[in-house]
Design a protein around this motif. Sequence first.
Motif, mmCIF file in Angstrom:
data_model
loop_
_atom_site.group_PDB
_atom_site.id
_atom_site.type_symbol
_atom_site.label_atom_id
_atom_site.label_comp_id
_atom_site.label_asym_id
_atom_site.label_seq_id
_atom_site.Cartn_x
_atom_site.Cartn_y
_atom_site.Cartn_z
ATOM 1 N N GLU A 103 0.849 -1.206 0.000
ATOM 2 C CA GLU A 103 0.000 0.000 0.000
ATOM 3 C C GLU A 103 0.882 1.253 0.000
ATOM 4 N N PRO A 104 0.533 2.301 -0.728
ATOM 5 C CA PRO A 104 1.332 3.546 -0.688
ATOM 6 C C PRO A 104 1.434 4.091 0.734
ATOM 7 N N ASP A 105 2.600 4.632 1.052
ATOM 8 C CA ASP A 105 2.795 5.220 2.395
ATOM 9 C C ASP A 105 3.902 6.270 2.323
ATOM 10 N N PRO A 106 3.538 7.534 2.146
ATOM 11 C CA PRO A 106 4.559 8.585 1.970
ATOM 12 C C PRO A 106 5.453 8.785 3.194
ATOM 13 N N SER A 107 5.064 8.172 4.332
ATOM 14 C CA SER A 107 5.922 8.336 5.524
ATOM 15 C C SER A 107 7.155 7.427 5.439
ATOM 16 N N VAL A 108 7.155 6.501 4.474
ATOM 17 C CA VAL A 108 8.341 5.657 4.279
ATOM 18 C C VAL A 108 9.248 6.350 3.278
ATOM 19 N N HIS A 109 10.512 6.540 3.667
ATOM 20 C CA HIS A 109 11.481 7.210 2.776
ATOM 21 C C HIS A 109 12.405 6.150 2.196
ATOM 22 N N VAL A 110 12.468 6.098 0.846
ATOM 23 C CA VAL A 110 13.299 5.113 0.154
ATOM 24 C C VAL A 110 14.471 5.835 -0.495
ATOM 25 N N LEU A 162 16.071 13.936 6.844
ATOM 26 C CA LEU A 162 15.859 12.492 7.037
ATOM 27 C C LEU A 162 15.947 12.101 8.507
ATOM 28 N N SER A 163 16.620 12.913 9.333
ATOM 29 C CA SER A 163 16.840 12.511 10.736
ATOM 30 C C SER A 163 15.548 12.515 11.547
ATOM 31 N N VAL A 173 22.875 10.846 8.929
ATOM 32 C CA VAL A 173 21.490 11.012 9.395
ATOM 33 C C VAL A 173 21.341 10.652 10.862
ATOM 34 N N VAL A 174 21.834 9.466 11.256
ATOM 35 C CA VAL A 174 21.570 8.966 12.613
ATOM 36 C C VAL A 174 22.213 9.834 13.677
ATOM 37 N N ARG A 175 23.365 10.437 13.374
ATOM 38 C CA ARG A 175 24.026 11.286 14.371
ATOM 39 C C ARG A 175 23.213 12.545 14.663
ATOM 40 N N LEU A 176 22.245 12.848 13.799
ATOM 41 C CA LEU A 176 21.397 14.030 14.027
ATOM 42 C C LEU A 176 20.100 13.675 14.757
#
Length: 239
Positions: A77-84, A102-103, A156-159
């Motif tokens: 199903e479409p889900d714009p909250s998922v970032h690819v 992205l953080s 990303v993760v460090r932020l």
Amino acid sequence: MRLDYLSIFPGYFDVLGISLLGKAAVNGLVDVYAHDLRDWTHDRHRTVDDTPCGGGAGMVMKPDPWGEAFDEIIGTEPDPSVHVVFPSPSGEPFTQSVAHDLSSVERIVFCCGRYEGIDHRVIDYARSMWTVHEVSLGDYVLNGGEVAALAITEAVVRLVPGFMGNPQSLAEESFSAGQDGLLEYPLFTRPVSWRGLDVPEVLMSGHHGRIAKWRRDESIRLTRERRPDLTDSDVSARH
Ligand SMILES: COc1cc(COC(=O)c2cn[nH]c2)cc(-c2cccnc2)c1
């Protein structure tokens, strides 16, 4: 934050269990899952590539395994909250601003291309379902997206709030908003004299105003020398 990695070399991502990222995974800030794209092939050779339509050198990654992996890992199903994220030499520049954006997302799926690249319909399909970022780390070509995915992950993760022990250090580093887009000034620590090289006297003066000015001047000098592209007209006027 959940991070998924789709690759024919999932072992690249074992390293994410080490150091700061490992700590983040342990304290539940980040959940990491690496997947072998070949798990979604059905032939004896676990084939993921084929020759390019229209001819040309090299091989292209087939769309079928990607589609089946997407169905299982993300859903149908479409889900714009998922970032690819597709690391690619033909992507948009990956910057600290993109890392910052992205953080704050809840889920990122990294798709690591190999060979000459991925069948374009995979990216088009992903764009129809999720929020897609086709990003380049720089003007060079790697053999695959795995190393780029690791670099993007760290940026990303460090932020992520709660990840870094001292968030103040984030505010002072290069490319953070507080630096006005300037490069970070040179850093020194003890000993004051080392192999005939001394720490700049101003830094030992205890005069905070002079220290702040020296650091600003150094940031401007370094940025003008090394990154004229960052010193647009009003920035140089302002400095
Ligand atoms: C060997 O050719 C490649 C290599 C890579 C790996 O990423 C980089 O090299 C990179 C990333 N930032 N700067 C360089 C990705 C693709 C690719 C991916 C998706 C769609 N189309 C192409 C193709």
